[in-house]
Design a protein around this motif. Structure first.
Motif, short mmCIF file in Angstrom:
data_model
loop_
_atom_site.label_atom_id
_atom_site.label_comp_id
_atom_site.label_asym_id
_atom_site.label_seq_id
_atom_site.Cartn_x
_atom_site.Cartn_y
_atom_site.Cartn_z
N THR A 250 0.92 -1.24 -0.14
CA THR A 250 0.06 -0.24 -0.04
C THR A 250 0.97 1.18 0.19
O THR A 250 0.28 2.37 -0.11
N CYS A 251 2.19 1.17 0.34
CA CYS A 251 3.00 2.34 0.35
C CYS A 251 4.21 2.18 -0.52
O CYS A 251 4.95 3.13 -0.64
N SER A 252 4.52 1.28 -1.23
CA SER A 252 5.61 0.72 -1.94
C SER A 252 5.83 1.89 -3.15
O SER A 252 6.81 2.28 -3.52
N SER A 253 4.49 1.94 -3.75
CA SER A 253 4.52 3.03 -4.88
C SER A 253 4.98 4.52 -4.53
O SER A 253 5.79 5.15 -5.05
N HIS A 254 4.52 4.84 -3.34
CA HIS A 254 4.79 5.98 -2.81
C HIS A 254 6.29 6.11 -2.44
O HIS A 254 6.99 7.27 -2.72
N SER A 300 -0.02 3.38 -11.54
CA SER A 300 -0.95 2.93 -12.20
C SER A 300 -0.30 1.21 -12.53
O SER A 300 -1.36 0.49 -12.06
N LEU A 301 0.79 1.05 -12.88
CA LEU A 301 1.17 -0.23 -12.93
C LEU A 301 1.22 -1.18 -11.80
O LEU A 301 1.00 -2.41 -11.87
N ARG A 302 1.38 -0.52 -10.60
CA ARG A 302 1.78 -1.35 -9.55
C ARG A 302 0.40 -1.00 -8.32
O ARG A 302 0.55 -1.35 -7.08
N ASN A 303 -0.65 -0.47 -9.02
CA ASN A 303 -1.67 -0.47 -8.26
C ASN A 303 -3.24 -1.16 -9.09
O ASN A 303 -3.47 -0.50 -10.07
N ARG A 304 -3.46 -2.22 -8.24
CA ARG A 304 -4.50 -2.87 -9.03
C ARG A 304 -5.91 -2.09 -9.07
O ARG A 304 -6.80 -2.25 -9.88
N GLU A 305 -5.84 -1.55 -8.02
CA GLU A 305 -7.42 -0.51 -8.19
C GLU A 305 -7.55 0.63 -9.30
O GLU A 305 -8.44 0.77 -9.81
#
Length: 320
Positions: A250-254, A300-305
């Motif tokens: 939940t925080c890896s993209s950030h 986008s690519l790392r977020n399923r929602e």
């Protein structure tokens, strides 16, 4: 006769010359190199606009994305669009002509919008780290702490600080006088290259570089670092490896976006880029052009929602 950049100097009463336009050298090189770089940056700019606009539209229209985290991501996309639009179009034009002029007003305007977007990005990334901290370290109270009204307040503060950056940039540049060379060895009007050709009044602008700018960078870094130390400490206490992985995702993209942004930004201030203008241009290119391009890809690519919202939006329009 060919055009010479010094021809844009206007005479004044004391027999000196006052600069009315600047000449941005940009990326000097062969025509083939400049054409290649032009098309590369043009593609990157188009994809940057499309990617960030897509995120803004999805967050605005998809109910599943009406959450604080995605609200801040959409605000970050607005900042990225402002940054890339402030820098890239003029740079593309200068690539075709192997450098080009920019008016004094245009130069100061570009510098102000640059300061605005960079300040807003610093603030938004900091706010997003706090959002992740509350979500992971205090999940039961998350919805009561990070409310919609609170998100709007935090976002307003970020943009207010950005307007403060405009004021500071305008104030510091008002102390600069240019009565000599008008050639800027950069691809946009940054403060350091302007100081290099200023003829007087550089104390206050240099104070901004060495005092205010590091402050605006270091304080967010400290807040982000403390937030993630606590986040990691909580995640390591989770007994299930699956739940640990889910919490970290939940925080890896950030975390990736923060690392890219601050590593490139700090390198400009820590490395002796004044002695190596080519290095300064490359590093500046990374955080002014490629970071706004990479951000929507990471989210986008790392977020399923987001991918799910995109799929539902496409399906909805196809069924019309």
């Amino acid at each position: 006769m060919g055009y010479h950049p010094l021809s844009v100097l206007a005479p004044i009463k004391n027999n000196l010359t006052s600069v009315t336009e600047f000449f941005l050298l940009g990326f000097q090189g062969s025509q083939g190199f400049r054409i290649f770089l032009f098309f590369l940056l043009l593609v990157v700019y188009i994809l940057t606009l499309c990617g960030n606009l897509l995120i803004i539209v999805l967050v605005s229209t998809s109910r599943s994305l009406h959450t604080p985290m995605y609200f801040f991501i959409s605000q970050l996309s607005i900042s990225d669009i402002v940054l890339s639009t402030d820098i890239v179009p003029k740079m593309l034009n200068n690539l075709l002509s192997n450098g080009g002029t920019i008016t004094y007003v245009g130069c100061i305007t570009q510098l102000c919008f640059f300061g605005t977007s960079e300040t807003s990005e610093c603030c938004l990334l900091t706010v997003m780290s706090y959002d992740r901290y509350v979500a992971i370290c205090n999940p039961l109270r998350y919805s009561s702490i990070i409310t919609s009204a609170y998100c709007v307040k935090l976002s307003t503060i970020c943009w207010f600080l950005s307007l403060f950056a405009i004021f500071i940039n305008k104030l510091t540049t008002s102390f600069l006088t240019f009565c000599g060379s008008n050639i800027i060895d950069h691809f946009f009007c940054d403060l350091v290259p302007l100081l290099d050709i200023a003829t007087s009044g550089t104390f206050i602008p240099e104070s901004e570089i060495y005092i205010l700018s590091p402050f605006l960078l270091i304080v967010p870094i400290i807040i982000i670092t403390i937030s993630y130390i606590k986040i990691i400490a909580i995640i390591l206490r989770i007994p299930s490896s699956i739940n640990r992985q889910k919490a970290f995702s939940t925080c890896s993209s950030h975390l990736v976006v923060v690392s890219i942004f601050y590593c490139t930004m700090l390198s400009v201030y820590l490395l002796p880029t004044r002695k190596y203008p080519k290095l300064s241009k490359i590093l500046s290119l990374l955080y002014t052009v490629f970071t706004p391009f990479i951000n929507p890809i990471i989210y986008s690519l790392r977020n399923r929602e987001i991918m799910k919202a995109l799929h539902e939006t496409v399906q909805r329009h196809l069924n019309l």
